[in-house]
Design a protein around this motif. Structure first.
Motif: not given
Length: 362
Positions: A25-31, A110-122, A133-134, A167-173
């Motif tokens: 998330a930090m990389v996405a926000a600041t580069g 790969q799909q889990f770590f591509q989820l939005p930050a707010e979803t992973k925070k769940l 996650y952390g 995680p329940d996303q992706p659906v078959n995780f």
């Protein structure tokens, strides 16, 4: 050891309420070029001496051949014994995890770590919990942090699972992780049986301690970093368990092992699992098989993903040199119950093999 345990527990409790930022998330926000000071390492801590030994590889063991050697004393078994004695790491080809399960694990990670930050925070770690996650091994406010995010879950025995962190996303995780967990545990149990016989032990000496054994899976995400020569993906350490099985999720390399004082890059073989000896195995064997210090480095342009499955005895087991191997020699390591052994490990900063050094008898 008990005093260290109490001190480390108190230190960890102080840290549990302090958040560790998501690197992704930090990389996405600041580069990628903006690396906060807590992640910057001295040059010698990141580079060190890297020695490819003429592009040599860690040993390769053929699992199918190993299973065909019914007497457990064939050539492949001998190669396994040599790999455990001389390297502590090997690549396992022709293993029994179905291809669809392997590919499913890779895709889901790969799909889990591509989820939005707010979803992973769940699925974020909670106070007093290792799972979720952390990050792990953060024991002080001023220690240097690893350039990585991870998802850590208990997977075996099934009753130990806390599905709120699954995680329940992706659906078959969840279903894919369940199948993968069972498949790699079967391999670990089989390897441990062969290793026991290679050490002159009856299989049950180790197998009985692993009935209801603990398995956990850590899924790792290492973002690219323009200053890759100034950060570490995973600090140098040895694993605390009996046996670790690592799945390379994408094509980007980064695992290095300490060998003859230099860092040796591991080049994953397509379709192989990377296997390494853990601290508990070193203690069980009184040093005959040794855990190996290793680390993960970061790529300047591409993300790297991997998954490690850790296999340990059951929680009621005692961690100490096996009596069957120390009848005619002095014990080199302390004996402690498994629960406190793991508690101390997770409350300790990763620093080479310093944790195992505390377990050695002077």
């Amino acid at each position: 050891l008990s005093e260290e345990l109490v001190a480390s527990q108190e230190q960890q409790q102080d840290m549990e309420s302090l958040p560790v930022p998501s690197v992704q998330a930090m990389v996405a926000a600041t580069g990628e070029a903006d690396v906060p000071p807590r992640y910057l390492r001295p040059a010698e801590a990141v580079t060190g001496i890297v020695n490819g030994e003429g592009e040599a590889q860690i040993p390769i063991i053929d699992y199918r051949r190993l299973l065909l050697e019914l007497d457990r004393r064939g050539e492949e078994s001998a190669r396994l014994h040599q790999a455990c004695q001389e390297w502590g790491f090997f690549q396992l080809i022709n293993h029994s995890v179905p291809d669809d399960v392997v590919e499913g694990m890779k895709a889901n990670i790969q799909q889990f770590f591509q989820l939005p930050a707010e979803t992973k925070k769940l699925f974020a770690q909670e106070r007093g919990q290792l799972e979720g996650y952390g990050q792990l091994f953060v024991v002080s406010e001023d220690q240097k942090l690893d350039w990585a995010d991870m998802l850590y879950l208990y997977t075996q025995p099934p009753e130990s699972r806390n599905t709120k962190f699954w995680p329940d996303q992706p659906v078959n995780f969840r279903s894919t992780l369940d199948r993968y967990s069972g498949a790699v545990k079967e391999i670990a149990d089989s390897l441990l049986a062969t290793m026991a016989e290679n050490l002159g032990l009856k299989q049950e000496v180790i197998a009985d301690r692993c009935v209801g054994g603990v398995q956990s899976v850590r899924m790792n995400y290492y973002p690219p970093c323009a200053q890759a020569d100034k950060v570490i993906g995973f600090s140098p350490h040895s694993d605390a368990d009996l046996l670790t099985l690592v799945l390379q999720v994408n094509h980007v390399q980064g695992l290095q092992i300490k060998r003859n004082g230099s860092w040796f890059p591991v080049r994953p073989v397509e379709g192989a699992l990377i296997v390494n000896i853990g601290d508990i195995f070193e203690i069980f064997t009184n040093g005959r098989y040794r855990s190996i210090e290793h680390r993960a480095v970061v790529d300047p342009k591409e993300e790297r993903l991997s998954s490690a499955a850790f296999h340990s005895p059951n929680i009621d087991a005692t961690i100490g040199p096996l009596k069957e191997l120390t009848a005619d020699e002095d014990e080199a390591y302390k004996t402690v119950d498994h629960e406190n052994f793991m508690r101390l490990f997770f409350a300790t900063k990763l620093e080479g093999k310093s944790f195992l050094d505390r377990m050695k008898l002077k």
